[in-house]
Design an enzyme around this catalytic site. Structure first.
Site, PDB file in Angstrom:
ATOM      1  CD  GLU A 251      66.883  24.195   0.120  1.00 28.69           C
ATOM      2  OE1 GLU A 251      65.894  24.698   0.667  1.00 28.69           O
ATOM      3  OE2 GLU A 251      67.032  22.958   0.000  1.00 28.69           O
ATOM      4  CB  CYS A 453      62.714  23.707   2.520  1.00 29.72           C
ATOM      5  SG  CYS A 453      62.453  21.972   2.977  1.00 29.72           S
ATOM      6  CG  ASN A 582      61.156  20.557  -2.160  1.00 26.21           C
ATOM      7  OD1 ASN A 582      62.034  19.891  -2.685  1.00 26.21           O
ATOM      8  ND2 ASN A 582      61.176  20.844  -0.859  1.00 26.21           N
ATOM      9  CD  GLU A 583      62.053  17.041   0.984  1.00 28.79           C
ATOM     10  OE1 GLU A 583      61.763  17.614   2.055  1.00 28.79           O
ATOM     11  OE2 GLU A 583      63.169  16.544   0.774  1.00 28.79           O
TER      12      GLU A 583
END
Length: 856
Positions: A251, A453, A582-583
């Site tokens: 990331e 994120c 994602n999450e």
């Protein structure tokens, strides 16, 4: 009334049949502590449940500061379901809602936007039996009152103004041990309160387990003698496990890309930095960041008329009245160059005034002077790309790049780049060689990218779109990084795919599920995940995801396969996996969009495994709701994330043993052990190693794992711990990296069950010794991984009878030290096979023994 009958098994005498329950919130910690409960027999003396423990917390808005629950109002509907509404802030026309069957488990949160008022303050909820509607009444900042109605908390009527008399707030003020509080009083069965109390007590018990650290071992294991372990391997019960178990997750966090893995040495090469990258918090973060003018009689401005490409609208203009001044780039904390190495220089120029001119380019060090220089001819006319090669005569870590016009006039400059020729595998626009090699040495079976994120971004406008990251670098569209800086996207999807191929890893791209990060700020559609891509635009977004598959795998005759070929890779990249989401905060907004993407992928590309998401934690609403979606849709795989203290990994080694083998497989996409202060030391590394042995045991259900985060640049680290730290001249792998490397380089696709019998039967001792045995499918080697988290040595004996023939020697690799050690390397030795009958596992160690297969 009290129950006075004799208690049966598990029951207590003299329990009340019903009591009063008080539900409330406070403004402590800015209203971020959630919903609390207390109980009373007589409404006089109250007993807090968990001393203001938060049974549900608001998940709206940015991390931490914005996740507020103001004036929660709890009401039990006629069907027995508890409804909770609360105010979020004084800026937006929306409120929060969640429901619960039992006050312990609270379902999906939603944040309905109401029209007709500017704010939603102090909402209350009642049930209207005649209409079958729930009515939510609230105030705004002007003191007016409004009402919306709903039957299901999904669809709401428009807000209508109502008289103040219709605002019926049944809240009461109660004196608690912690002080006065305002909330709602309910008459409930004692079993409801008992459930709340036991839930809190269980949380406290688990918390005490998970907070165990090795610093307490002197007391915990006082007097402990060395332990003997008998290990019996049951080869006849061998089972296949995933051959992709250990991978990496990249990331762009902590300057992992620009200034890190991406080998570009010029910072802000396109003059595209903007105060909005940092949301206006850094006044120096402008188009001229990292650039300065050295000398006189020359001006330096940034303009936008007729740029090289519309996706990079800014460029520099030097107007030299008298030659002599230079435009200087400071790089990322300086520019590091090596003596004798070749560096590719490129830039675009355009004359705005004057004739063709010469431009001198220099690499200069404060300590070493001029390291290299060249002169470029900048022709008249439109934008032209100029190139040269600079070869420094000395090594320097503090170099800067200087551009000096040698004639007067007005010259435009853009996309100024300095790139080492020695990138990883010699790729153009490639990766920093030493960093990339350090990642490759992990032997990762896959690479997840471009982030977690980062992939779904901070708000709709910040979602990461893969199409913006391919093609010539001057045509790529940079954007604000969710982590608070700038993404040039020079490291884009083509480079990610190329890197995966170069290291023999499966690519695992992650795309947004049609919603931004659940920690996004407010947006026109509402905050958090309420800002889903409008449904009118979802077909276009779904097509972008389908086009990604075509870009990776399509024939060169297809639109996107042709673009891949034009980038220099006519062969497909063999994409097999795509993560969607994602999450994410699991809401109706999320589910609707996720389902559209999933359905389209399954119809058009059934060969692609879609990886769903079940939130950021190992439990809780997002986890439960995410798995519910996975079950309903029959997902092949879900992405689990959790960051936990070492004690959690010690006490949850059976986490995946409990999983239903008929449900979705698991990708453990982000995990790490976190101690207070967030060090990456031997304690965290060994707790991860211990847990990985249980993951291997469950490699039939756990398909992939990746530690997170991967990279962090010193001086720019926003998250700790990380696996690999670096600066411009050094790469600094952590002890956690060494564990990942041991497991990555000693992976297998067949698990051989084993039993471990210890001479000490204490539970604390048994939980800190773990063994995993796998077979490498290519070499047929058998690999034993043995982890000892005890402060004393463990003497092990291994029974090899069922394993077949091996040579008389084995390779033994040991990582050991003190729990607080941060800089450790494993030691490799050769041992006699016969010594397996008496092998020492040192205190606080991870031992890998590789038995070489023999065909004799």
């Amino acid at each position: 009334m009290f129950q006075t009958a004799l208690a049966g098994p598990g029951k207590t005498v003299n329990e009340p049949d019903s009591v009063y329950l008080f539900s409330y919130g406070t403004e402590k910690n800015g209203g971020r502590n959630g919903l609390h409960f207390a109980w009373s027999r007589d409404k006089e003396k109250w007993f807090s449940i968990g001393s203001e423990y938060g049974f549900v917390r608001s998940d709206y808005g940015r991390w931490g500061a914005e996740k507020r629950m103001h004036t929660p109002y709890v009401f039990r509907g006629p069907n027995g379901v508890w409804q909770a509404v609360w105010s979020l802030n004084d800026r937006e026309p929306l409120f929060a809602h969640s429901a619960s069957p039992d006050l312990v488990y609270w379902g999906r949160q939603s944040y309905p936007m109401v029209k007709g008022s500017a704010h939603v303050l102090r909402p209350v909820v009642q049930y209207e039996a005649q209409s079958g509607n729930y009515a939510i009444t609230y105030a705004d900042a002007s003191g007016k009152y409004y009402r919306v109605t709903t039957k299901d908390f999904n669809a709401f009527s428009p807000a209508t103004e109502v008289p103040a008399a219709q605002y019926r707030d049944n809240s009461q003020k109660v004196t608690l041990p912690e002080g006065n509080a305002t909330g709602q009083v309910h008459r409930v069965a004692w079993t409801d309160v008992d459930r709340l109390v036991k839930t809190y007590e269980q949380k406290q018990f688990k918390s005490s387990q998970y907070s165990e650290t090795m610093a307490q071992d002197a007391q915990r294991f006082a007097g402990l003698k060395p332990v003997e372990a008998k290990i019996t391997i049951e080869a006849a019960k061998a089972k296949p496990i995933s051959d992709l178990l250990v991978g990496v997750f990249f990331e762009d966090l902590n300057y992992a890309a620009d200034g890190g893995l991406y080998a570009e040495l010029v910072q802000n090469r396109g003059f595209e930095y903007s105060p909005s990258d940092k949301e206006g918090h850094d006044k120096s973060w402008t188009n001229t960041h990292s650039w300065s003018l050295k000398g006189e009689n020359t001006s330096f401005t940034v303009e936008t008329a007729a740029p090289v490409h519309p996706n990079n609208p800014h460029y520099a203009v030097l107007e030299a009245k008298t030659p002599g001044a230079s435009l200087v780039n400071a790089g990322f904390d300086g520019i590091s160059v090596q003596k004798g190495q070749r560096y590719n220089l490129s830039l675009f120029t355009r004359h705005l005034q004057g004739k063709s001119s010469k431009l001198e380019v220099r690499l200069i060090s404060e300590k070493e002077g001029v390291l290299a220089k060249t002169t470029l001819n900048a022709p008249a006319g439109n934008w032209k790309k100029l190139t040269a090669v600079l070869t420094p005569n000395k090594t320097a870590a503090d170099a800067r790049l200087e551009l000096q016009p040698l004639t007067e006039g007005k010259l435009a400059l853009d996309m100024v780049s300095l790139f080492p020729q020695q990138t990883f595998k010699g790729r153009k626009n490639g990766l920093r060689a030493d960093l990339a090699k350090t990642i490759a040495d992990l032997k990762p079976r896959f690479v997840r990218f471009p982030g977690g994120c980062v992939a779904h971004g901070d708000g709709l406008e910040n979602i990461y779109h893969w199409k913006n990251t391919i093609g010539p670098v001057e045509a790529r569209k940079p954007q604000r990084n969710l982590w608070g800086y700038h993404q040039s996207v020079g490291l884009g999807y083509f480079e990610y795919f190329q890197f995966c191929e170069d290291i023999g890893a499966q690519p695992v791209p992650v795309v947004a599920a049609g919603v931004p990060c659940q920690n996004s700020g407010s947006s026109p559609q509402g905050g958090g995940q309420q800002g889903g891509i409008p449904m009118s635009e979802m077909d276009e977004y779904v097509q972008d995801v389908l086009d990604l598959v075509e870009y990776a795998n399509g024939d060169v005759t297809t639109k996107w396969g042709k673009k891949r070929a034009e980038a220099g890779h006519p062969k497909p990249f063999n994409l097999k996996y795509i993560g969607v989401g994602n999450e994410d905060l699991i809401t109706d907004v999320f589910e609707e969009r996720f389902a559209m993407i999933y359905k389209a992928l399954k119809e058009k590309h059934p060969e692609i495994t879609v990886i769903g998401t079940v939130g950021p934690f190992s439990e809780g609403t997002d986890y439960v709701e995410g798995w519910d979606i996975a079950d309903k849709m029959g997902l092949a795989m879900v992405d689990e994330h959790y960051y936990q203290p070492p004690g959690w990994f010690i006490h949850n080694q059976d986490y995946y043993d409990r999983y239903d083998r008929n449900k979705s497989k698991v990708y453990l996409g982000e995990y790490a052990a976190h101690l207070p202060g967030r060090p990456n030391n031997l304690e965290t590394a060994l707790s991860e190693a211990l847990y990985l042995t249980s993951v291997e045991r469950n490699g039939d259900v756990v398909h992939m794992t990746s530690y997170a985060p991967l990279l962090a640049k010193e001086g720019h680290t926003q998250w700790n711990p990380d696996l690999i730290y670096f600066n411009n001249t050094e790469v600094k792998p952590t002890v956690g990296y060494e564990v990942q490397k041991l497991f990555g380089q000693n992976a297998g696709s067949e698990y051989l069950p084993s039993t471990v019998s210890l001479s000490n039967t204490q539970e604390a001792v048994n939980k800190r010794v773990a063994v995993s045995v796998v077979r490498d499918p290519k070499s047929k080697d058998v690999i034993l991984k043995m982890v000892n988290l005890l402060p004393v040595a463990v003497t092990s004996s291994v029974d090899l009878k069922e394993l077949g023939s091996f040579g008389d020697k084995a390779t033994r690799t040991v990582l050991q030290g003190n729990p607080t050690d941060k800089l450790l390397k494993p030691a490799e030795t050769t041992m006699a096979l016969a010594d397996l009958s008496n092998t020492e596992l040192p205190a606080y160690s991870c031992t890998i023994i590789r038995l070489k297969f023999s065909r004799k």
